[in-house]
Design an enzyme around this catalytic site. Sequence first.
Site, PDB file in Angstrom:
ATOM      1  N   SER A 190      -5.576  -4.752  -2.043  1.00 17.89           N
ATOM      2  CA  SER A 190      -5.605  -6.211  -2.151  1.00 17.89           C
ATOM      3  C   SER A 190      -6.215  -6.856  -0.909  1.00 17.89           C
ATOM      4  CB  SER A 190      -4.173  -6.717  -2.360  1.00 17.89           C
ATOM      5  OG  SER A 190      -4.123  -8.101  -2.284  1.00 17.89           O
TER       6      SER A 190
ATOM      7  N   GLU B 130       3.657  -4.058  -4.661  1.00 19.36           N
ATOM      8  CA  GLU B 130       4.447  -4.893  -3.748  1.00 19.36           C
ATOM      9  C   GLU B 130       5.039  -6.088  -4.488  1.00 19.36           C
ATOM     10  OE1 GLU B 130       2.613  -6.224  -0.006  1.00 19.36           O
ATOM     11  OE2 GLU B 130       3.779  -8.057  -0.258  1.00 19.36           O
TER      12      GLU B 130
HETATM   13  S1  SF4 Z   1      -0.785  -5.241   5.294  1.00 22.08           S
HETATM   14 FE1  SF4 Z   1       0.164  -3.734   6.667  1.00 22.08          FE
HETATM   15  S2  SF4 Z   1       1.381  -4.929   8.126  1.00 22.08           S
HETATM   16 FE2  SF4 Z   1       0.918  -6.247   6.375  1.00 22.08          FE
HETATM   17  S3  SF4 Z   1       2.673  -6.034   5.001  1.00 22.08           S
HETATM   18 FE3  SF4 Z   1       1.143  -4.559   4.312  1.00 22.08          FE
HETATM   19  S4  SF4 Z   1       1.675  -2.682   5.396  1.00 22.08           S
HETATM   20 FE4  SF4 Z   1       2.738  -4.342   6.451  1.00 22.08          FE
END
Ligand code: SF4
Length: 388
Positions: free
Chosen positions: A300, A163
């Site tokens: 994470s 990410e």
């Molecule tokens: S934890 Fe889940 S809701 Fe939050 S950004 Fe990641 S995929 Fe989206």
Amino acid sequence: MKEAVAGELAAAYHSRLVDEVRAAGFRHQKGRLTLHLAREFGFCYGVDRAVDYAYQAVARFPGRNVFLTGEIIHNPHVNDRLRAGGIHFLSDPAERARALGPDDVVILPAFGITVQEMLRLTDLGCTLVDTTCGSVLNVWKNVVRYAQDGYTAVIHGKVKHEETRATASQALKYPNGRYIVVLDRDEAAIVCDYIRHGGDRGAFFARFGQAVSPGFDPDTDLQRIGCANQTTMLMSESLEIGEMFAAAMRDRYGADHVAEHFRAFDTICSATQERQDAVETLLDQQPVDLMIVVGGYNSSNTCNLARICAVRVRTYHIADPACLLSADRIRHRPVGAPSTAQAPEVFSENWLPQGRPVVVGLTAGASTPNNIVGQVIETLERFTAAPA
Ligand code: SF4
């Protein structure tokens, strides 16, 4: 198509026991065991949607090869089920050399892919099924705006996490776009110090050489910054880091000029925040002997849930129920190592109190399905079946 895969999804990931615990006020009592489940745990809306889209993609494109760029989410069970369902993982050694083309369907994961990867897949003519979570897209939108306006994105995240790599790549959509990734308060403090006083460029690059955009110049690119973060970081730490940078800019340019040099917005996703809040509430309200946090070791948000718990009570981060080896022995990941770091599992003995009632707190990361949570509860029931 959603309806067509609903039964398959329920069969794969649902747990009747978890539903019962939820209906009973997130409390479960059996034998010597009293279990408190956090009120928010497990699959978040982004993961739910990504997994749903992956199953739909297989159903929608029969006869075509369906690929994932890598793990759809950081949970080994979910990924293995998708493999078993016929989805090829481009990150698997056997698939890396695959030549993709217009006949191929490629699913993009919930945490997104880099701008470059997106361009490559688009150029190849692949059919893309984009499951990038809306909360991640929100971060990207702000990082792009920073770049557009000449602000360097300071990303609180893990530089190797998919990410964060994807988010950083958004900053390079504009020629003057810049980014720097800071892992934690310690790294933020080093950068803040550089903002206030300047410093040793060599030492700066020794620390952040892999965490900055190409051509980054700390003497000019830290004059105007905008904060962002990987959505699954520890919320309290992200907020603190934002404050640290605001204070550094105040010191450097004066309170009247902060707005010209500093921007911030809230980018922790609500699902991450709710899971972190819920586990704090559980520990505020229920004295427990120990906490169990279930989720992938490279997840994470799961690692951060474990960090929150470990500050307050003995905590075990386990990947799945198989880690509960016996009432005496548990296999788990040490709490504290970043999710992107290799941290070998360790074994602990005498982890479960014997010969008396035992109170266990339980939560699960946003990529952990309910069936895994349910199996953990069943295993705990077995280990505490003998009367106190
Ligand atoms: S934890 Fe889940 S809701 Fe939050 S950004 Fe990641 S995929 Fe989206």
